[in-house]
Design an enzyme around this catalytic site. Structure first.
Site, PDB file in Angstrom:
ATOM      1  N   ASP A  87      35.358  -9.887 -97.145  1.00 38.28           N
ATOM      2  CA  ASP A  87      36.409  -9.980 -98.155  1.00 38.28           C
ATOM      3  C   ASP A  87      36.702 -11.425 -98.529  1.00 38.28           C
ATOM      4  O   ASP A  87      36.321 -12.369 -97.829  1.00 38.28           O
ATOM      5  CB  ASP A  87      37.702  -9.351 -97.624  1.00 38.28           C
ATOM      6  CG  ASP A  87      37.597  -7.849 -97.460  1.00 38.28           C
ATOM      7  OD1 ASP A  87      36.705  -7.240 -98.075  1.00 38.28           O
ATOM      8  OD2 ASP A  87      38.424  -7.287 -96.716  1.00 38.28           O
ATOM      9  N   TYR A 147      32.680  -9.210 -84.733  1.00 41.75           N
ATOM     10  CA  TYR A 147      33.691 -10.003 -85.434  1.00 41.75           C
ATOM     11  C   TYR A 147      34.639 -10.635 -84.426  1.00 41.75           C
ATOM     12  O   TYR A 147      34.860 -10.094 -83.332  1.00 41.75           O
ATOM     13  CB  TYR A 147      34.510  -9.130 -86.381  1.00 41.75           C
ATOM     14  CG  TYR A 147      33.814  -8.716 -87.654  1.00 41.75           C
ATOM     15  CD1 TYR A 147      33.962  -9.458 -88.826  1.00 41.75           C
ATOM     16  CD2 TYR A 147      33.028  -7.572 -87.700  1.00 41.75           C
ATOM     17  CE1 TYR A 147      33.342  -9.071 -90.004  1.00 41.75           C
ATOM     18  CE2 TYR A 147      32.400  -7.178 -88.870  1.00 41.75           C
ATOM     19  CZ  TYR A 147      32.574  -7.931 -90.020  1.00 41.75           C
ATOM     20  OH  TYR A 147      31.951  -7.547 -91.180  1.00 41.75           O
TER      21      TYR A 147
END
Length: 260
Positions: A52, A110
């Protein structure tokens, strides 16, 4: 002509995400501009997945077909000379022509960073979420453990394709306190794949648990199919800010031998 796997790092602050968009600055767009300076004649590089707007990476992966007659190290230097200051190629290797950085991946990892502080920190807040009031570390750890295993994560993200499944397998999910800062925490999570905005949603909910805003039991119920309208409302809506998130690693099977 050969297919190359590129491992990328970038500061996502000034990018509108990784995926190319018309009239917006993106990671894919800048990479393709750099490749054109090397004589690349393709139309689109392949990416391991999208990040994003504002999300960072140290291990994003791309694949490109390129006619390159020099060494891998020369390719790294040439690309980095053409890339903007907030983006770099860290590794290059030749792979077989069928390699796809998204569909061949077996897991992704992540890291999310946050710190607990009542006052703004303009430098650190570029890469971490400032949380206040402070969190309960025991509740934070308890919440992370709930996500291990295979679950329907529909409460925590949306499918990456219109008819995509929402079941994912999480292999690792844990919080680590920074060694030199008691108020700094890192969340590391690895899964076979992630739903859209899933990591940011997981972090937001865990922080809510650690601040006493929702119970760990309510989170557990959301993962075992008890998701009627009433049950769903137990989990607060929201996402952790994008700037705390970094894509650390994408793993592939036998990647070393794919170019042989």
């Amino acid at each position: 002509m050969a297919r190359y796997q590129l491992t990328l790092a970038y500061d996502g602050t000034d990018f509108f995400g990784s995926q190319r968009q018309a009239n917006k600055r993106t990671v894919q767009g800048e990479l393709e501009k750099a490749l054109y300076t090397l004589g690349w004649s393709g139309h689109s590089v392949l990416m391991s997945g999208r990040t994003d707007t504002g999300v960072h990476a140290t291990g994003q992966v791309a694949a490109v077909d390129l006619d390159w007659s020099h060494t891998d190290e020369d390719l790294i230097r040439a690309l980095n000379a053409a890339l903007p200051f907030d983006m770099a190629v860290h590794k290059v290797c030749m792979v077989n022509a069928a390699f796809h950085p998204r569909f061949d991946a077996t897991s992704r990892c992540y890291c999310y960073r946050l710190f607990c502080q009542p006052l703004r920190d303009p430098i650190w807040e570029r890469f971490a979420w400032r949380v206040s009031p402070a969190i309960n570390s025991e509740l934070l750890t308890e919440a992370a453990g709930l996500f291990l295993g295979t679950h329907d994560f529909s409460t925590f993200g949306s499918p990456t394709t219109p008819k995509g499944l929402t079941v994912r397998t999480v292999m690792n999910a844990n919080w680590m306190q920074a060694r030199d800062a008691k108020d700094e925490w890192h969340f590391e999570v690895r899964a076979d794949a992630f739903l859209y905005r899933m990591v940011r949603r997981l972090v937001f909910v865990q922080v809510a648990v650690a601040q006493g805003k929702v119970s760990a039991e309510a989170v557990a119920r959301s993962l075992v199919g008890q998701t009627s309208a009433g049950k769903r409302s137990e989990i607060p809506a929201g996402l952790a800010p994008a700037h705390g998130l970094t894509l650390v690693e994408v793993v592939y099977p036998n990647i070393e031998s794919m170019g042989q």
